[in-house]
Design a protein around this motif. Structure first.
Motif, PDB file in Angstrom:
ATOM      1  N   LEU A   7       0.834  -1.195   0.000  1.00  0.00           N
ATOM      2  CA  LEU A   7       0.000   0.000   0.000  1.00  0.00           C
ATOM      3  C   LEU A   7       0.871   1.249   0.000  1.00  0.00           C
ATOM      4  N   GLU A  11      -2.464   5.263   1.728  1.00  0.00           N
ATOM      5  CA  GLU A  11      -3.382   4.146   1.968  1.00  0.00           C
ATOM      6  C   GLU A  11      -3.100   3.500   3.316  1.00  0.00           C
ATOM      7  N   ARG A  14      -4.454   5.399   6.189  1.00  0.00           N
ATOM      8  CA  ARG A  14      -5.912   5.390   6.263  1.00  0.00           C
ATOM      9  C   ARG A  14      -6.456   4.089   6.835  1.00  0.00           C
TER      10      ARG A  14
END
Length: 315
Positions: A7, A11, A14
Protein backbone atom coordinates in the motif's frame (compact mmCIF):
# COMPACT_ATOMS: atom_id res chain seq x y z
CA UNK A 1 1.24 -18.84 -6.83
CA UNK A 2 1.45 -15.69 -4.70
CA UNK A 3 -0.20 -12.30 -5.06
CA UNK A 4 1.18 -9.25 -3.23
CA UNK A 5 0.29 -5.58 -3.11
CA UNK A 6 2.13 -2.98 -0.99
CA UNK A 7 0.00 0.00 0.00
CA UNK A 8 1.05 3.58 -0.52
CA UNK A 9 1.85 5.69 2.54
CA UNK A 10 -1.50 7.45 2.20
CA UNK A 11 -3.38 4.15 1.97
CA UNK A 12 -1.44 2.71 4.87
CA UNK A 13 -2.22 5.68 7.10
CA UNK A 14 -5.91 5.39 6.26
CA UNK A 15 -6.42 1.65 6.84
CA UNK A 16 -3.57 0.84 9.24
CA UNK A 17 -1.88 -1.87 7.18
CA UNK A 18 1.07 -1.70 4.79
CA UNK A 19 0.69 -4.72 2.52
CA UNK A 20 -1.85 -7.27 1.27
CA UNK A 21 -0.95 -10.78 0.16
CA UNK A 22 -2.20 -14.29 -0.50
CA UNK A 23 -0.72 -17.51 -1.85
CA UNK A 24 -1.35 -21.17 -2.49
CA UNK A 25 -0.09 -24.14 -4.48
CA UNK A 26 -2.33 -24.60 -7.53
CA UNK A 27 -2.47 -26.70 -10.67
CA UNK A 28 -3.08 -24.39 -13.63
CA UNK A 29 -4.87 -26.32 -16.32
CA UNK A 30 -4.04 -24.12 -19.29
CA UNK A 31 -3.91 -20.66 -20.83
CA UNK A 32 -6.77 -18.45 -19.81
CA UNK A 33 -7.27 -20.15 -16.43
CA UNK A 34 -8.59 -17.68 -13.86
CA UNK A 35 -7.59 -17.93 -10.21
CA UNK A 36 -9.27 -15.80 -7.53
CA UNK A 37 -7.21 -14.81 -4.49
CA UNK A 38 -8.47 -13.04 -1.36
CA UNK A 39 -5.68 -10.76 -0.15
CA UNK A 40 -5.17 -10.65 3.61
CA UNK A 41 -3.49 -7.69 5.37
CA UNK A 42 -0.09 -7.86 7.03
CA UNK A 43 -0.14 -8.18 10.79
CA UNK A 44 2.36 -6.57 13.13
CA UNK A 45 3.15 -9.20 15.73
CA UNK A 46 5.53 -8.61 18.64
CA UNK A 47 8.12 -11.18 17.59
CA UNK A 48 9.00 -12.53 14.16
CA UNK A 49 11.47 -15.07 12.80
CA UNK A 50 13.61 -12.74 10.70
CA UNK A 51 16.27 -15.07 9.26
CA UNK A 52 16.89 -18.80 8.84
CA UNK A 53 20.28 -20.17 7.75
CA UNK A 54 20.16 -23.91 7.20
CA UNK A 55 21.81 -24.98 3.95
CA UNK A 56 22.38 -28.70 3.65
CA UNK A 57 26.03 -29.72 3.29
CA UNK A 58 25.63 -33.49 3.05
CA UNK A 59 27.71 -34.04 -0.09
CA UNK A 60 31.13 -35.34 -1.00
CA UNK A 61 32.71 -31.93 -0.49
CA UNK A 62 31.53 -31.25 3.05
CA UNK A 63 29.57 -33.33 5.51
CA UNK A 64 28.70 -31.00 8.35
CA UNK A 65 25.36 -29.85 9.74
CA UNK A 66 25.99 -27.82 12.86
CA UNK A 67 26.38 -24.36 11.30
CA UNK A 68 22.65 -23.57 11.30
CA UNK A 69 21.08 -20.57 13.02
CA UNK A 70 17.90 -18.57 13.06
CA UNK A 71 17.21 -15.04 14.16
CA UNK A 72 14.33 -13.49 16.11
CA UNK A 73 13.41 -9.80 15.80
CA UNK A 74 11.25 -7.61 18.03
CA UNK A 75 8.84 -6.18 15.46
CA UNK A 76 6.91 -4.11 18.01
CA UNK A 77 7.33 -0.82 19.87
CA UNK A 78 7.76 -2.38 23.31
CA UNK A 79 10.12 -4.91 24.95
CA UNK A 80 9.46 -8.62 24.51
CA UNK A 81 10.65 -11.25 26.98
CA UNK A 82 12.00 -14.50 25.53
CA UNK A 83 11.92 -16.40 28.83
CA UNK A 84 10.27 -19.79 28.43
CA UNK A 85 9.21 -19.33 24.81
CA UNK A 86 9.04 -22.57 22.82
CA UNK A 87 10.17 -23.18 19.26
CA UNK A 88 10.24 -26.13 16.91
CA UNK A 89 9.70 -27.34 13.37
CA UNK A 90 6.85 -28.86 11.42
CA UNK A 91 8.55 -31.81 9.75
CA UNK A 92 6.03 -34.17 8.22
CA UNK A 93 7.13 -37.34 6.40
CA UNK A 94 5.79 -36.37 2.99
CA UNK A 95 7.82 -33.15 3.12
CA UNK A 96 11.16 -34.34 4.50
CA UNK A 97 11.35 -38.01 3.50
CA UNK A 98 8.19 -38.89 1.58
CA UNK A 99 6.66 -42.08 2.91
CA UNK A 100 3.01 -40.97 2.94
CA UNK A 101 0.60 -39.37 0.52
CA UNK A 102 -0.63 -35.79 0.79
CA UNK A 103 -4.09 -37.14 1.61
CA UNK A 104 -2.69 -39.11 4.55
CA UNK A 105 -0.88 -36.08 5.99
CA UNK A 106 -3.72 -33.59 5.40
CA UNK A 107 -5.16 -33.93 8.92
CA UNK A 108 -1.88 -32.65 10.33
CA UNK A 109 -0.99 -30.15 7.59
CA UNK A 110 -4.41 -28.54 7.39
CA UNK A 111 -5.35 -28.30 11.06
CA UNK A 112 -6.65 -24.75 11.70
CA UNK A 113 -6.34 -25.24 15.45
CA UNK A 114 -2.55 -25.53 15.58
CA UNK A 115 0.64 -27.07 14.21
CA UNK A 116 1.85 -30.61 14.87
CA UNK A 117 5.44 -31.24 15.91
CA UNK A 118 7.75 -33.78 17.47
CA UNK A 119 10.89 -31.78 18.31
CA UNK A 120 10.78 -28.69 20.56
CA UNK A 121 13.20 -26.43 22.44
CA UNK A 122 12.52 -23.92 25.19
CA UNK A 123 14.36 -20.67 25.92
CA UNK A 124 15.88 -20.37 29.40
CA UNK A 125 14.59 -17.99 32.05
CA UNK A 126 11.58 -17.85 34.31
CA UNK A 127 10.41 -14.33 33.50
CA UNK A 128 12.18 -11.00 33.01
CA UNK A 129 15.68 -12.39 32.46
CA UNK A 130 15.90 -12.19 28.65
CA UNK A 131 14.31 -8.98 27.33
CA UNK A 132 14.48 -8.05 23.65
CA UNK A 133 14.17 -4.32 22.96
CA UNK A 134 12.10 -2.95 20.07
CA UNK A 135 14.04 -3.21 16.82
CA UNK A 136 16.62 -5.61 18.26
CA UNK A 137 17.42 -9.16 17.11
CA UNK A 138 18.88 -12.27 18.73
CA UNK A 139 20.72 -15.14 17.07
CA UNK A 140 19.86 -18.71 18.05
CA UNK A 141 22.65 -21.04 16.94
CA UNK A 142 22.52 -24.80 16.69
CA UNK A 143 26.10 -24.73 18.03
CA UNK A 144 27.56 -21.43 19.25
CA UNK A 145 31.10 -21.93 17.93
CA UNK A 146 33.23 -20.59 15.08
CA UNK A 147 32.18 -22.80 12.17
CA UNK A 148 34.57 -21.09 9.76
CA UNK A 149 37.36 -23.33 11.09
CA UNK A 150 35.51 -26.22 9.40
CA UNK A 151 34.96 -24.29 6.17
CA UNK A 152 35.69 -20.56 5.61
CA UNK A 153 32.27 -20.15 4.00
CA UNK A 154 30.54 -20.97 7.29
CA UNK A 155 29.74 -18.30 9.92
CA UNK A 156 31.38 -17.59 13.24
CA UNK A 157 28.53 -18.08 15.74
CA UNK A 158 30.62 -18.04 18.91
CA UNK A 159 28.92 -14.79 19.93
CA UNK A 160 25.37 -16.04 19.37
CA UNK A 161 22.77 -15.02 21.94
CA UNK A 162 21.47 -18.57 22.51
CA UNK A 163 22.43 -22.06 21.43
CA UNK A 164 20.56 -25.35 21.25
CA UNK A 165 21.55 -28.04 23.71
CA UNK A 166 21.28 -31.76 22.98
CA UNK A 167 22.53 -34.95 24.55
CA UNK A 168 25.76 -35.05 22.48
CA UNK A 169 26.69 -31.36 22.49
CA UNK A 170 29.87 -29.56 23.44
CA UNK A 171 28.48 -26.62 25.40
CA UNK A 172 29.67 -23.02 25.01
CA UNK A 173 29.50 -21.86 28.65
CA UNK A 174 29.19 -18.20 27.63
CA UNK A 175 25.97 -18.72 25.65
CA UNK A 176 22.61 -19.56 27.32
CA UNK A 177 21.09 -22.87 26.27
CA UNK A 178 17.68 -23.55 24.75
CA UNK A 179 16.99 -27.08 25.99
CA UNK A 180 15.07 -29.87 24.30
CA UNK A 181 11.52 -30.34 25.62
CA UNK A 182 9.92 -32.29 22.76
CA UNK A 183 8.85 -35.89 22.54
CA UNK A 184 12.41 -37.02 21.88
CA UNK A 185 15.89 -35.71 21.12
CA UNK A 186 17.08 -34.90 17.63
CA UNK A 187 19.16 -37.71 16.16
CA UNK A 188 22.61 -36.06 16.07
CA UNK A 189 22.54 -34.99 19.71
CA UNK A 190 23.09 -31.27 19.03
CA UNK A 191 19.45 -30.19 19.16
CA UNK A 192 16.96 -30.05 16.30
CA UNK A 193 18.12 -29.30 12.78
CA UNK A 194 15.86 -26.87 10.92
CA UNK A 195 16.61 -27.51 7.28
CA UNK A 196 15.21 -25.16 4.68
CA UNK A 197 11.94 -26.81 3.51
CA UNK A 198 10.76 -27.17 7.11
CA UNK A 199 8.36 -24.79 8.79
CA UNK A 200 9.92 -23.15 11.84
CA UNK A 201 7.66 -21.69 14.53
CA UNK A 202 7.97 -19.72 17.76
CA UNK A 203 5.28 -20.04 20.43
CA UNK A 204 4.45 -19.13 24.00
CA UNK A 205 5.69 -21.43 26.74
CA UNK A 206 3.76 -24.68 26.56
CA UNK A 207 3.78 -27.89 28.59
CA UNK A 208 4.22 -30.74 26.10
CA UNK A 209 2.79 -33.22 28.60
CA UNK A 210 -0.53 -31.38 28.59
CA UNK A 211 -0.87 -30.97 24.81
CA UNK A 212 -3.07 -33.01 22.49
CA UNK A 213 -1.27 -36.02 20.97
CA UNK A 214 -1.88 -38.15 17.92
CA UNK A 215 -0.25 -41.31 16.62
CA UNK A 216 0.28 -41.52 12.88
CA UNK A 217 0.78 -45.10 11.68
CA UNK A 218 3.23 -45.17 8.76
CA UNK A 219 4.95 -47.93 6.84
CA UNK A 220 8.16 -46.94 8.63
CA UNK A 221 6.52 -47.15 12.06
CA UNK A 222 4.31 -45.11 14.36
CA UNK A 223 4.98 -41.38 14.63
CA UNK A 224 3.70 -39.52 17.71
CA UNK A 225 3.05 -35.79 17.33
CA UNK A 226 1.82 -33.07 19.68
CA UNK A 227 -0.23 -30.04 18.71
CA UNK A 228 0.89 -26.51 19.53
CA UNK A 229 -2.41 -24.59 19.82
CA UNK A 230 -3.05 -21.72 17.44
CA UNK A 231 -3.57 -19.36 20.38
CA UNK A 232 0.03 -19.97 21.49
CA UNK A 233 1.69 -19.50 18.09
CA UNK A 234 3.62 -16.24 17.78
CA UNK A 235 5.16 -16.61 14.32
CA UNK A 236 5.56 -19.25 11.62
CA UNK A 237 8.10 -19.20 8.77
CA UNK A 238 7.77 -21.75 5.97
CA UNK A 239 11.02 -21.88 3.99
CA UNK A 240 11.51 -23.64 0.69
CA UNK A 241 14.45 -24.93 -1.34
CA UNK A 242 14.70 -24.35 -5.09
CA UNK A 243 14.81 -28.05 -5.96
CA UNK A 244 13.19 -29.00 -9.25
CA UNK A 245 14.43 -32.59 -8.96
CA UNK A 246 12.69 -33.04 -5.60
CA UNK A 247 9.48 -31.63 -7.06
CA UNK A 248 9.67 -34.13 -9.92
CA UNK A 249 10.39 -37.13 -7.71
CA UNK A 250 7.78 -36.53 -5.02
CA UNK A 251 4.23 -35.28 -4.82
CA UNK A 252 4.23 -31.69 -3.59
CA UNK A 253 1.47 -31.18 -1.06
CA UNK A 254 -0.62 -28.02 -0.93
CA UNK A 255 0.91 -26.67 2.25
CA UNK A 256 2.95 -27.70 5.29
CA UNK A 257 0.74 -25.86 7.78
CA UNK A 258 -2.81 -24.48 7.66
CA UNK A 259 -3.21 -21.29 5.63
CA UNK A 260 -4.08 -19.40 8.84
CA UNK A 261 -0.41 -19.73 9.83
CA UNK A 262 1.36 -19.53 6.45
CA UNK A 263 -0.08 -19.79 2.98
CA UNK A 264 2.91 -20.49 0.72
CA UNK A 265 6.55 -21.30 1.36
CA UNK A 266 9.29 -18.87 0.38
CA UNK A 267 12.98 -18.12 0.52
CA UNK A 268 13.64 -20.52 -2.37
CA UNK A 269 17.27 -21.08 -1.53
CA UNK A 270 19.45 -23.21 -3.78
CA UNK A 271 20.56 -26.63 -2.59
CA UNK A 272 23.78 -28.44 -3.38
CA UNK A 273 26.12 -26.80 -0.91
CA UNK A 274 25.55 -23.07 -1.53
CA UNK A 275 26.54 -21.82 1.91
CA UNK A 276 26.29 -18.06 1.42
CA UNK A 277 22.52 -17.45 1.52
CA UNK A 278 19.82 -17.46 4.16
CA UNK A 279 16.06 -16.89 4.01
CA UNK A 280 15.38 -13.40 5.38
CA UNK A 281 12.22 -11.44 6.08
CA UNK A 282 11.94 -8.24 4.05
CA UNK A 283 11.12 -4.76 5.29
CA UNK A 284 7.73 -3.23 4.71
CA UNK A 285 7.89 -0.40 2.18
CA UNK A 286 8.84 2.87 3.86
CA UNK A 287 9.20 1.27 7.30
CA UNK A 288 12.98 1.13 7.73
CA UNK A 289 13.81 1.52 11.41
CA UNK A 290 10.16 1.81 12.45
CA UNK A 291 8.25 -0.44 14.83
CA UNK A 292 6.60 -3.19 12.84
CA UNK A 293 9.13 -2.68 10.08
CA UNK A 294 9.43 -6.31 8.97
CA UNK A 295 6.76 -7.75 6.71
CA UNK A 296 4.51 -10.48 8.06
CA UNK A 297 1.62 -11.28 5.73
CA UNK A 298 1.59 -15.01 6.59
CA UNK A 299 2.75 -15.69 3.02
CA UNK A 300 6.41 -16.63 3.21
CA UNK A 301 6.61 -16.56 -0.59
CA UNK A 302 6.37 -12.75 -0.46
CA UNK A 303 7.69 -12.14 3.07
CA UNK A 304 11.05 -13.85 2.48
CA UNK A 305 13.99 -13.34 0.18
CA UNK A 306 17.23 -15.26 -0.27
CA UNK A 307 20.17 -13.01 0.67
CA UNK A 308 23.73 -13.20 2.06
CA UNK A 309 23.66 -14.17 5.72
CA UNK A 310 23.54 -11.37 8.33
CA UNK A 311 23.31 -12.99 11.79
CA UNK A 312 22.15 -10.40 14.31
CA UNK A 313 21.63 -7.64 11.75
CA UNK A 314 18.53 -6.71 9.74
CA UNK A 315 18.93 -5.92 6.05
Amino acid sequence: MAVYRPLTNAESERVGVAALASGRIVDVEGAGTVQTMDLAPNRTGPLVISEVYAPATLNAELQYNFHMFFELYNNSDRPVFLDGLTFGIVQLPDIAAPVASCDESARFRKDPDGVWAEFLHRFPGSGGQYPLAPGDAVVVALDAIDHSVVDPRLPDLSNADFELLGFGDVDNPDVPNAVEVGLRSWFHGHGLLFYVSHSLFIANEVDPASLERAVWSLSSGDLTLIKIPAADLIDVMWTERDDALQDQRYERCDGVVHKNFDQLGGGYLPGGGNLSLSAQRIRLPGRAGAAGGLQDTNVSAVDLVGAPITPGAIR
